[in-house]
Scaffold this active site. Structure first.
Site, PDB file in Angstrom:
ATOM      1  N   TYR A   1      13.032  -1.696  -2.416  1.00  0.00           N
ATOM      2  CA  TYR A   1      12.598  -0.377  -2.682  1.00  0.00           C
ATOM      3  C   TYR A   1      13.900   0.535  -3.190  1.00  0.00           C
ATOM      4  O   TYR A   1      15.119   0.078  -2.645  1.00  0.00           O
ATOM      5  CB  TYR A   1      12.326   0.320  -1.537  1.00  0.00           C
ATOM      6  CG  TYR A   1      10.613   0.059  -1.205  1.00  0.00           C
ATOM      7  CD1 TYR A   1       9.619   0.873  -1.644  1.00  0.00           C
ATOM      8  CD2 TYR A   1      10.431  -1.122  -0.176  1.00  0.00           C
ATOM      9  CE1 TYR A   1       8.311   0.547  -1.275  1.00  0.00           C
ATOM     10  CE2 TYR A   1       8.930  -1.367   0.034  1.00  0.00           C
ATOM     11  CZ  TYR A   1       8.078  -0.571  -0.562  1.00  0.00           C
ATOM     12  OH  TYR A   1       6.576  -0.793  -0.363  1.00  0.00           O
TER      13      TYR A   1
ATOM     14  N   ASP B   1       2.284   5.086  -0.489  1.00  0.00           N
ATOM     15  CA  ASP B   1       1.808   6.313   0.075  1.00  0.00           C
ATOM     16  C   ASP B   1       1.739   7.037  -1.043  1.00  0.00           C
ATOM     17  O   ASP B   1       2.094   6.952  -2.296  1.00  0.00           O
ATOM     18  CB  ASP B   1       2.439   7.100   1.117  1.00  0.00           C
ATOM     19  CG  ASP B   1       2.649   6.186   2.306  1.00  0.00           C
ATOM     20  OD1 ASP B   1       1.647   5.617   2.746  1.00  0.00           O
ATOM     21  OD2 ASP B   1       3.571   6.169   3.117  1.00  0.00           O
TER      22      ASP B   1
ATOM     23  N   ARG C   1      11.235   5.387   4.358  1.00  0.00           N
ATOM     24  CA  ARG C   1      11.527   6.954   4.165  1.00  0.00           C
ATOM     25  C   ARG C   1      12.413   7.285   5.675  1.00  0.00           C
ATOM     26  O   ARG C   1      13.220   8.218   5.504  1.00  0.00           O
ATOM     27  CB  ARG C   1      10.232   7.409   4.108  1.00  0.00           C
ATOM     28  CG  ARG C   1       9.715   7.166   2.801  1.00  0.00           C
ATOM     29  CD  ARG C   1       8.321   7.465   2.498  1.00  0.00           C
ATOM     30  NE  ARG C   1       8.105   8.777   2.847  1.00  0.00           N
ATOM     31  CZ  ARG C   1       6.873   9.540   3.098  1.00  0.00           C
ATOM     32  NH1 ARG C   1       5.818   8.620   2.769  1.00  0.00           N
ATOM     33  NH2 ARG C   1       6.687  10.706   3.322  1.00  0.00           N
TER      34      ARG C   1
ATOM     35  N   ARG D   1       0.701  -1.037   0.072  1.00  0.00           N
ATOM     36  CA  ARG D   1       0.013  -0.005   0.074  1.00  0.00           C
ATOM     37  C   ARG D   1       0.975   1.174  -0.021  1.00  0.00           C
ATOM     38  O   ARG D   1       1.201   1.731   1.224  1.00  0.00           O
ATOM     39  CB  ARG D   1      -0.745   0.057   1.325  1.00  0.00           C
ATOM     40  CG  ARG D   1      -1.687  -1.245   1.179  1.00  0.00           C
ATOM     41  CD  ARG D   1      -2.467  -1.534   2.671  1.00  0.00           C
ATOM     42  NE  ARG D   1      -3.432  -2.660   2.473  1.00  0.00           N
ATOM     43  CZ  ARG D   1      -3.561  -3.305   3.879  1.00  0.00           C
ATOM     44  NH1 ARG D   1      -3.295  -2.620   4.986  1.00  0.00           N
ATOM     45  NH2 ARG D   1      -4.203  -4.424   3.583  1.00  0.00           N
TER      46      ARG D   1
END
Length: 403
Positions: free
Chosen positions: A110, A52, A197, A50
């Site tokens: 990522y 952002d 992040r 999911r």
């Protein structure tokens, strides 16, 4: 009915994330609408991650169930005809009806991109975070090493539930620089909300010289979000890929300063049995380690998990365990952390069934037996060995009470 797996790439700039939102358009909403029009039936996709608002993807995975007879490998071509230019389905294929993109074991990767120069380049403004302060990549690499492995990443996430399990495994974390762009590439078993992040924000602080590389380890051990760096901007983050396991690895091991264990998984598929040997574990981590690994084994197909505390057979039961079992302890010559009758989430600890244990031990290889140190203290084995740990079994609490 069939289930179609989609690999989706998108530019997240104009979307309020992946998941349906009441206050803005999302990637999931656009896909649902396009699939519904194409298949001529209501379609709701299930996404693996999911992402952002503002986060991009090259390899997001989703599934859709449909009655339509269109060939699964043709769906991506047909679907792309009606999708906006910032969303493209890279491939489509049929999977089993039971396959779920969030429940299947996978390695997620990522990338976080940092544009490190005095004056920003307009062409990078949507896909990289601009940092005008010079960053020391070598310092960032040194700090990143503390994050590799199985750890509690509570300091590096935004908690959404008070009792959320924050243990994850980072397999690799590489940082490279090409001209003015620094790329942080991280692969792991899964990631918590904002985890990548926050890791990026913390490593940026290290690169600036605001804190030494070893500070990353201190932040990790503190399990306090307030000590980590800022959550880096969403636009620099891209979901690169999800690589799903085709078969379970024979062993899964975890080690840090708080615990060390080995989980044998090679007998789950055929015999539905797993083995968890805990070499070391601090008392305050004990119950969560058991629950986490037992639950994963059951999700992978086991219906029983053999357990051994190799560290201390005659240790005191943590107070929270005392309450759970109402003073009932193991019969191992003293108080033990593995207690018949103890309930751990959906599971309960019991003495192994002698006949079943004998059959299971017979199927182990010599190497597996040595690694697990099964040598006489498992019911059904014949050779007495006082130095071997005593084994117990975790079973589904409901199935045990019904049996």
């Amino acid at each position: 009915m069939k289930r179609i797996k989609l690999v989706v790439a998108y530019d997240g700039t104009n979307y309020h994330g992946w998941q349906l939102q009441p206050n803005g358009i999302t990637v999931e909403e656009v896909l649902n609408r396009a699939l519904t029009d194409l298949m001529k039936e209501p379609i709701a996709v299930i996404g693996a991650s999911r992402t952002d608002s503002g986060v991009h993807a090259r390899g997001q995975v989703a599934v859709a169930a449909t009655e339509n007879r269109m060939a699964p490998d043709k769906v991506c071509q047909a679907l792309n005809q009606s999708l906006p230019e910032d969303i493209r389905v890279q491939s489509s294929e049929e999977v089993s009806l039971s396959w779920h993109p969030r429940r299947a074991n996978c390695t997620k990767t990522y990338e976080y991109r940092i544009l490190n120069c005095r004056i920003p380049m307009p062409l990078e403004r949507l896909y990289a975070f601009h940092c005008h302060t010079p960053l020391d990549v070598e310092r960032m690499r040194q700090g990143a090493q503390y994050l590799i492995g199985e750890h509690d990443f509570r300091s590096f996430c935004t908690l959404r539930m008070k009792d959320e399990d924050t243990v994850r495994t980072i397999y690799s974390l590489d940082i490279c620089r090409e001209n003015d762009v620094i790329t942080i590439r991280v692969s792991g078993s899964g990631f918590l909300y904002h985890m990548v992040r926050i890791m990026a924000g913390t490593l940026i602080q290290v690169g600036k010289g605001a804190c030494p590389p070893q500070r990353v380890e201190e932040i990790l051990e503190a399990r306090d979000r307030r000590l980590a760096g800022q959550t880096a901007m969403a636009k620099g983050l891209t979901l690169v890929s999800l690589q799903y396991e085709k078969e379970l690895p024979a062993w899964r091991c975890g080690e840090n300063r708080h615990w060390k264990y080995a989980m044998l998984q090679s007998h789950i598929r055929e015999e539905k049995a797993a083995y968890l040997a805990i070499e070391h574990c601090q008392d305050e981590e004990w119950e969560s380690l058991l629950v986490r690994n037992i639950h994963r084994s059951f999700q992978n197909g086991a219906n029983r998990v053999y357990l051994a505390d190799q560290e201390r057979e005659d240790s005191h039961v943590p107070k929270h365990m005392e309450e759970a079992v109402s003073g009932r302890f193991c019969r191992s010559g003293g108080d033990s952390r593995l207690c018949p009758g103890a309930r751990l989430g959906f599971y309960r600890i019991k003495e192994p069934d002698r006949e079943q244990a004998a059959m299971d031990v017979e199927r182990l290889t010599d190497e597996e037996t040595r690694t697990l140190r099964i040598c006489g203290n498992m019911p059904g084995t014949d050779v007495p060995a006082l130095s071997a740990p005593r084994w117990y079994m975790a079973v589904d609490d409901n199935s045990w009470r019904m049996s």
